[in-house]
Design an enzyme around this catalytic site. Structure first.
Site, PDB file in Angstrom:
ATOM      1  N   ALA A 151       1.094  -1.250  -0.008  1.00 34.93           N
ATOM      2  CA  ALA A 151      -0.532  -0.287   0.118  1.00 34.93           C
ATOM      3  C   ALA A 151       1.093   1.352   0.478  1.00 34.93           C
ATOM      4  CB  ALA A 151      -1.035   0.139   0.706  1.00 34.93           C
ATOM      5  N   HIS A 152       0.443   2.226   0.700  1.00 37.92           N
ATOM      6  CA  HIS A 152       0.576   3.487  -0.270  1.00 37.92           C
ATOM      7  C   HIS A 152       2.146   3.444   1.065  1.00 37.92           C
ATOM      8  CE1 HIS A 152      -0.863   5.589   3.570  1.00 37.92           C
ATOM      9  NE2 HIS A 152      -1.971   4.488   3.238  1.00 37.92           N
ATOM     10  N   ASP A 153       3.260   4.241   0.701  1.00 32.67           N
ATOM     11  CA  ASP A 153       4.421   4.812   1.704  1.00 32.67           C
ATOM     12  C   ASP A 153       4.964   3.982   2.111  1.00 32.67           C
ATOM     13  OD1 ASP A 153       3.834   8.049   1.016  1.00 32.67           O
ATOM     14  OD2 ASP A 153       1.470   7.024   1.853  1.00 32.67           O
TER      15      ASP A 153
END
Length: 219
Positions: free
Chosen positions: A141-143
């Protein structure tokens, strides 16, 4: 780049070779898998999944090896690191392989020598280091930030802002919840759910993940 040579003809090497007709070099298009190198002399001159075992690591210093990219297909992060560092010191070029069924975006940065297998999904603002292995079916997922030489087993889920430090190993079906950090050389057991930071070098198992083993002084 003339093609790709896989360093290591054991389990991980065969997994990558089996996807050979579909693999993409991350930034250069479809590569041709030229063969394996492996330091076990008994394999030299044989074939593995119809690919020749060309010789040991010394083959990469031969004139015949010029122009090929290399992917170190050794599962153990510590051994993969030793081999990759030795090759880098000799000026070997590394490829970065992605299965075309993997979902990536322009906001995913992959380091050299990394392998992304089938059905992996990456979203936004993800940084992955060098010589990382993502087995089939992982979600990132993000980051998320992934260090060098990490091994991610099939079906692992990494939630937003998770951090995997260098040379850690996540077992099949493990999950890391948002913002948690897995320390360098740590091992997360199969199916474990990481709900708090994992210190470097420890082994954790269970739901939620708990420490099973502390590192020895030698580690």
């Amino acid at each position: 780049m003339r093609g790709v040579v896989l360093y290591g003809a054991s389990e991980l090497g065969r997994d990558v070779a089996a996807m050979g007709p579909a693999l993409l070099d991350a930034w250069r298009g479809p590569p041709q898998l030229h063969g394996f190198v492996d330091d076990r002399a008994a394999l030299h001159g044989t074939t593995v999944l119809d690919l020749p075992v060309l010789g040991g690591g010394e083959w990469l210093e031969s004139e015949e090896a010029q122009g090929f990219g290399v992917v170190v297909t050794i599962g153990d992060p510590a051994v993969r690191r030793r081999v990759a560092e030795r090759l880098a010191a000799k000026g070997v070029r590394f490829a970065t392989l992605i299965h075309p069924s993997a979902v990536t975006t322009p906001w995913v940065k992959l380091g050299e020598g990394t392998v992304v297998m089938a059905r992996c999904t990456f979203t936004a603002d993800i940084r992955v280091g060098r010589h990382v292995v993502f087995n089939p079916g992982c979600t990132v997922a993000h980051d998320v930030v992934v260090g060098d030489y990490v091994y991610v087993s099939p079906g692992v889920d990494l939630a937003g802002k998770a951090v995997l430090e260098d040379s850690c190993h996540l077992g099949t079906g493990a999950a890391v919840i948002p913002g948690c950090r897995v320390g360098a050389r740590a091992i997360v057991g199969a199916g474990a759910v990481v709900t708090r930071d994992v210190p470097p070098g420890v082994t954790v198992v269970g739901v939620p993940a708990r420490v099973l083993r502390q590192p020895t002084r030698e580690e």
